[in-house]
Design an enzyme around this catalytic site. Structure first.
Site, short mmCIF file in Angstrom:
data_model
loop_
_atom_site.label_atom_id
_atom_site.label_comp_id
_atom_site.label_asym_id
_atom_site.label_seq_id
_atom_site.Cartn_x
_atom_site.Cartn_y
_atom_site.Cartn_z
N GLU A 58 -6.34 11.12 -6.33
CA GLU A 58 -6.78 12.23 -5.49
C GLU A 58 -7.70 13.15 -6.29
O GLU A 58 -7.36 13.53 -7.40
CB GLU A 58 -5.57 13.03 -4.98
CG GLU A 58 -5.93 14.01 -3.90
CD GLU A 58 -4.71 14.70 -3.30
OE1 GLU A 58 -4.71 14.93 -2.09
OE2 GLU A 58 -3.77 15.01 -4.04
N GLU A 91 6.88 16.34 -3.20
CA GLU A 91 6.29 15.00 -3.14
C GLU A 91 7.01 14.12 -2.13
O GLU A 91 6.37 13.31 -1.43
CB GLU A 91 6.31 14.35 -4.52
CG GLU A 91 5.60 15.15 -5.61
CD GLU A 91 4.22 15.63 -5.20
OE1 GLU A 91 3.45 14.83 -4.62
OE2 GLU A 91 3.89 16.80 -5.48
#
Length: 881
Positions: A126, A312
């Site tokens: 990312e 997460e």
């Protein structure tokens, strides 16, 4: 290695043209050399006779074969793209290329453990870095199944998004690739993933050690769980706690979302030199290995790890199962994960006061970001990758989560989660935009969210809410009015007045010496002001708290009498949240130049012993550092450091030995010790016979902190650093030694460090950060001047402004950002003038660099304003009276 952009228009055009059926990537990972080979087969449909491109940042390209024809590499291969001309309706692309191993925390990062020389690899993709590892249509709305085949040393562990297969012989793979077989290698052939975005794919390989467990999902399926870390850290991996948090999170999220966990397994891998806290790779989450505690952590750090693990895990639904279409809706990932992880921490773990932590840490981050010239709406205008890469900020995470908390209260918790279930069910494995979520929430709540979305999600900025109180001759309240004002920033639109659900709290001393809540008035503020009718006729309380219980996202101001009493009697409040809201308001007033910084320092140091909430205490310790190093005039800092160090010793005599408070106060003494007597005491802690101080064991990391504190005053010989490096040859030890040596306030140390930072492009990300941290320590002398540099260097400030643009041309994004922020010169009028001049001279600089430089300038200008206010006053609150 330069950065490469992709615009939203290009992505929109490509996603309309291309639909990927499958990716098949074969990687040969030995861990040695500068690069690794990848053979890729990508099958996709497209409009016949059209053209597009696939993203790939390569070391070399050996072959590009499209629909059975080899393309001319000179014509189609660019710095970050491979052109694909003359497409058919059904296409097969084969690319054979080499990609670079990285040491910047981007792409496929390679780390060599200094303890045992073992090689560890992990991916970090990312925003746009899967293209550093294999060719890919690098945008979130082109989802597809990914199949990875990895050839690696047979003693390694290899983990990806799909369950780890049993490794086999790589002979057939070597034959297919035309490679000479290598000894002691194996092949892992992973099954295809479900359709996912490229940025959440993952490859982790190396001699990682692991421990395993399992749980039963809400749909009855068995979900394997794994925890991984480097072999040299494995003894410190507290699997019981981590599995406990993970299982609690699974149960909480599956219950609240009404949707079972969407992947086949859940691995968490603690990896070295990670740039962020963690990354939500589907079923293979990578986490900063600092969360494997080899030395004593604060309770705040343990709580932070808990929130990170749950953040997460929440992403497996928000971001992985359902993904934003383009990066303007990044908040659909991050704000939701931030909100849900705090909610889960508060309701499913031992950290029941997680919302107090959120109010203290996350919201202060959001308020700071929302008052910078780079402020933006939660739903941000993202036109290209250059916009999004610097947009992982306090607005996208913390402001968004704050606003979601308010939304839940407005539409109702049951309706909110019912809407989320509909959202997941309708959009599983696909991409969404803001309207998709609002449609489901409107359907379940019956509310029109158009106006709410416009005011809270689509406009930037923050409001200010304050209370105006009037009393009669008898001391009874005749009027209590709550006012809302826009908080305007130069160059930014004036924020609209927003709807707020908040409370006004009355606190009074009932005769027992405590300030207790006597009345709470919930109210809706939709306009400029509202009168609190229920307060009329009541005796004026000792303290009136605006936004009591921290229900709304807003700056606040108390009336002067309330702030004076609250600051003097902070220790008398019964709960941590109220204490911390008072300090947050006081800190905000200081930052806005409304009070001298001495008011904040005096209040905190008077009452620090009464702050027992670990994250709240840690926040005040950090803000004290900023108060002295940035907001106090340079000429007053040396005296203040000494005063603070003495105060920490006083506090250590009053709190329980070995407690979390004691631990943080010991760290505070290390940070601020500056007189000869204080430094001598600090030096005595290094004696072999000193095993602990105030009940706190002088473990490895605390010993390093002590050494760094002494080096910052040039009060210890380098032989002590070298001896500690011998005792601690770990990667952490290497970084700590770099920080210690760079911290010395000498021309030689600062010049050597700066030269290393700017000239050694091969520095790994972790060492660059460690050196930059030490370089900034003590760089500004008590006179306000910056330490001189050695020839041939120009003064450090001149060097910075001459070089900063070049870093964005030659370094990766993460490295360029670190250098831009960490090497920025200390605050002074000269720094402000130089920054202003640089911005005028570089209008065409990369957008990310311009944003960071404008933020640097705004912070410097703010610090100078506070310094001027603080120079004119020693304080206005009379804390000791």
């Amino acid at each position: 290695m330069p950065q490469h952009n992709l615009t939203r228009d290009e992505a929109r055009e490509r996603s309309a043209l291309v639909d990927v059926s499958s990716y098949e990537h074969t990687l040969i990972l030995t861990g040695v050399g500068e690069s690794f080979r990848v053979r890729s087969r990508i099958r996709f449909t497209a409009a016949p006779e059209s053209s597009t491109f696939i993203d790939a940042i390569t070391a070399s390209v050996e072959r590009v074969r499209l629909n059975g024809l080899d393309l001319d590499l000179a014509e189609v291969v660019g710095p970050a793209r491979i052109a694909l001309p003359g497409l058919a309706a059904e296409n097969e692309l084969i690319v054979d290329a080499h990609f670079h191993y990285m040491n910047t925390g981007e792409g496929l990062h390679r780390f060599v453990d200094p303890i045992d020389d073992e090689i560890y690899l992990y991916s970090q993709f990312e925003v746009p870095d899967a293209r550093r590892v294999f060719p890919v249509f690098e945008q979130p709305d082109i989802k597809a199944p990914f199949s990875f085949t990895v050839v690696a040393p047979d003693k390694w562990t290899v983990v990806s998004n799909s369950p780890t297969p049993t490794p086999g012989s790589p002979a057939e793979t070597f034959t297919e690739l035309g490679e000479t077989p290598l000894p002691s290698m194996a092949v892992w052939q992973f099954a295809p993933t479900t359709p996912i975005s490229s940025y959440i794919t993952a490859i982790i390989a190396g001699p990682y050690r692991s421990v395993h467990s399992e749980l039963t999902s809400s749909d009855g399926s068995l979900v394997p769980l794994g925890l991984y870390c480097r072999s040299s850290l494995f003894e410190h991996l507290d699997a019981e706690n981590l599995f406990g948090v993970t299982k609690a999170g699974f149960e909480f999220f599956e219950r609240e979302f009404g949707v079972s966990y969407p992947f086949e397994k859940y691995d968490q891998l603690f990896v070295p030199e990670f740039n962020a806290g963690a990354m939500e790779n589907a079923g293979a989450v990578t986490i900063l290995e600092n969360y494997v505690f080899r030395s004593r952590p604060t309770e705040a750090l343990v709580e932070r790890r808990t929130v990170t693990v749950l953040h997460e895990l929440a992403h497996m639904w928000f971001g992985d199962l359902v993904t934003m279409r383009w990066w303007n809706d990044l908040w659909l990932n991050e704000s939701f994960a931030e909100f849900m992880s705090t909610l889960a921490t508060a309701e499913a773990t031992d950290f029941a006061e997680a919302w107090t932590t959120f109010a203290t840490i996350e919201k202060s981050w959001a308020y700071r970001q929302d008052q910078l010239p780079s402020t933006h709406p939660i739903v941000a205008p993202i036109e290209d990758l250059a916009d999004v890469e610097v947009n992982f900020d306090g607005i996208t995470y913390a402001k968004g989560a704050s606003v979601l908390k308010q939304l839940v209260a407005w539409v109702g918790r049951e309706q909110f989660f019912t809407g989320l279930k509909r959202y997941f069910d309708k959009h599983a494995w696909s991409n969404t935009e803001l309207a998709d979520l609002l449609d489901e929430l409107e359907a379940t709540s019956g509310r029109d969210l158009t106006s709410w979305s416009r005011l809270w999600l689509e406009e930037s900025g923050v409001n200010l809410i304050e209370a105006a109180v009037e009393t009669g001759d008898d001391g009874a309240i005749s009027s209590l009015r709550v006012d809302q004002l826009p908080w305007s920033l130069e160059g930014q639109p004036t924020p609209s007045l927003r709807p707020h659900r908040l409370a006004i709290g009355f606190y009074s001393d009932g005769g027992d010496g405590r300030l207790a809540l006597t009345h709470s008035f919930p109210l809706d503020l939709d306009d400029e002001s509202v009168e609190v009718e229920e307060a009329r006729g009541l005796p004026r309380p000792d303290v009136i708290i605006v936004n009591d219980a921290d229900l709304s996202y807003t700056k606040v101001r108390f009336d002067e009498a309330s702030m004076g009493t609250a600051a003097r009697r902070l220790s008398d409040f019964d709960d941590s949240l109220t204490q911390l809201l008072v300090l947050a308001t006081l800190w905000d007033e200081v930052r806005d130049g409304e009070r001298p910084v001495q008011d904040y320092i005096d209040t905190v140091m008077t009452h620090l012993g009464a702050i027992t909430h670990s994250s709240g205490l840690l926040t005040q310790m950090r803000q004290l550092d900023s108060a002295v190093s940035a907001y106090l005039p340079p000429q007053q800092r040396e005296t203040m450091h000494a005063r603070l160090a003495d105060r920490f010793l006083e506090l250590l005599a009053t709190v329980p030995e070995g407690s979390d408070q004691a631990f943080q106060f010991v760290c505070g003494f290390i940070k601020h010790a500056s007189t000869e007597e204080q430094l001598d005491r600090l030096s005595s802690w290094l004696a072999p016979e000193t095993g602990s101080v105030f009940g706190i064991t002088l473990d490895t990391d605390l010993t390093w902190e002590t050494l760094i504190g002494l080096c910052a005053h040039d009060a210890v010989e380098d032989a002590a650093v070298a001896e500690m490096s011998r005792r601690d040859p770990s990667a952490t030890g290497v970084r700590q030694a770099a920080t210690a040596r760079a911290s010395r306030p000498t021309t030689a140390a600062k010049s050597w460090t700066f030269t290393r930072l700017v000239d050694d492009a091969g520095l790994p990300n972790s060492e660059l950060g460690a050196l930059a941290l030490g370089f900034g320590a003590g760089l500004q002398r008590p006179s306000g001047e910056i330490i001189a540099s050695d020839a041939p260097l120009r003064p450090f400030s001149e060097e910075y402004f001459a070089r900063v643009a070049g870093w964005w041309e030659t370094r990766t994004l993460e490295m360029a950002q670190t250098m831009t922020m960490r090497l920025y010169p200390p605050v002074s009028e000269g720094t402000v003038e130089a920054t202003d001049r640089w911005l005028t001279d570089h209008p065409a600089a990369p957008k990310g660099l311009l944003r960071l430089m404008r933020e640097n300038l705004a912070d410097a200008e703010r610090a100078l304003r506070v310094q001027r206010v603080s120079s004119a006053s020693n304080g206005s609150l009379n804390i000791d009276s």
